[in-house]
Write an enzyme that holds these catalytic residues in place. Structure first.
Site, short mmCIF file in Angstrom:
data_model
loop_
_atom_site.label_atom_id
_atom_site.label_comp_id
_atom_site.label_asym_id
_atom_site.label_seq_id
_atom_site.Cartn_x
_atom_site.Cartn_y
_atom_site.Cartn_z
CD GLU A 144 -3.12 1.02 0.71
OE1 GLU A 144 -3.78 2.05 0.53
OE2 GLU A 144 -3.49 -0.10 0.38
CB SER A 145 3.63 2.25 2.19
OG SER A 145 4.46 3.37 2.34
#
Length: 146
Positions: A62-63
């Protein structure tokens, strides 16, 4: 510590902040077509049975995808940032320790949404996990959100 802005990240992508700093993710290279990062795995990343928790891969994906999407938005002049709206991660091989490499690559990049692949490999280049993260492009407030 204040939140990192997109400009801060673009000026110093190796300076991890927030959750990325806590988990130990280190960006080693970044451009408009993706990034590469490393993560040194240890017991703090384990689930109760001594292997890396699947949530670690999901969170890192996600990051990494969001950072990749934001860099692309700024590179193209569209501006704004990108936030995850779907994260699909497949776990391929379990590990307990060592340095893993994270690489993002674009699948689709549009004005409203992006889709990024995130691949995780061990030190021998063996695949550990594969993610697809769909991002929503969003405008940032004119005052930077302050």
């Amino acid at each position: 510590m204040s939140e990192q802005t997109v400009d801060d990240f673009l000026n110093n992508p190796a300076a991890s902040v927030g959750f990325d700093a806590q988990i130990g993710q280190q960006i080693t290279s970044v451009d408009a077509d993706g990034l590469t990062a490393t993560l040194e795995l240890s017991g703090r990343h384990h689930q109760p049975f001594g292997i890396v928790h699947g949530g670690v891969y999901c969170a890192v994906a996600e990051s990494a995808a969001s950072m990749s999407g934001a860099v692309w938005l700024h590179h193209t002049g569209i501006g704004g940032t990108a936030v995850g709206v779907n994260n699909n991660t497949d776990f391929l091989r379990s590990v307990s320790e060592g340095t893993i490499t994270v690489r993002t690559s674009p699948i689709h990049r549009g004005r409203r949404q992006q889709l990024w692949a995130v691949d995780f490999t061990d030190a021998d280049g063996r695949p550990l996990a594969h993610s697809q993260v769909r991002l929503q492009n969003i405008e940032l407030p004119a005052d930077g959100g302050e």
